[in-house]
Design a protein around this motif. Structure first.
Motif: not given
Length: 177
Positions: A49-73
């Motif tokens: 259940l956890v993998r099903f919910a949290f390993e396949r984020p929506a494309p917009w979530v991946n985009a937010l994470l990529a932006l976060r990575d660039r900002l906080v790195g």
């Protein structure tokens, strides 16, 4: 509201006192819980259940994470992409979350960093008819508190999106169901 609609819509809930993370951080800076109904016959395997919910984020979530990575790195914080990559001998992960504990009806995920520590408890109700994601965050410093103030609205959207996206996709079924 139809029953079908309820199966695909998450809701905010009070922190369940039975969550293993509920009392983890005295005076947690952020503590919230979101739940979603599970259909009859959904698997009882918590990791599934956890993998099903949290390993396949929506494309917009991946985009937010990529932006976060660039900002906080540049601040020396752990990036989601580095966490996903892991290193040999690392603890198991679900997406970029480290798995801290697994139990019959609950999995505890999270990460520790210089600015804050967080845990996410994903729990199946005793009746087995709902799944709740409980997040608690302990901030170490002003940077951590300001960071959480900034991302809290996005955090809520991301958690709800993960639960609702999994529900729309159709939760994995119990073996033999």
């Amino acid at each position: 509201m139809t029953n079908h609609h309820r199966l695909h819509k998450s809701r905010r809930e009070a922190l369940p006192s039975g969550a293993r993370v509920a009392g983890l951080y005295r005076g947690a800076f952020l503590a919230d819980a979101f739940a979603i109904d599970l259909p009859p016959g959904a698997t009882r395997d918590m990791m599934a259940l956890v993998r099903f919910a949290f390993e396949r984020p929506a494309p917009w979530v991946n985009a937010l994470l990529a932006l976060r990575d660039r900002l906080v790195g540049g601040f020396g914080l752990k990036t989601a992409s580095a966490l996903r990559a892991g290193t040999p001998g690392d603890a198991p992960r679900v997406g970029f979350f480290r798995v801290y504990e697994t139990h019959a009806n609950e999995v505890v995920l999270g990460e520790d960093d210089r600015h804050l520590d967080f845990r996410v408890s994903v729990m199946r109700s005793g009746a087995g008819d709902s799944l709740t994601a409980v997040t608690v965050v302990h901030c170490h410093n002003l940077f951590g508190r300001n960071y959480i103030r900034l991302i809290a609205p996005f955090h809520r959207l991301v958690v709800r999106s993960a639960l609702e996206r999994a529900a729309r996709s159709g939760w994995p079924a119990e073996a033999g169901a």
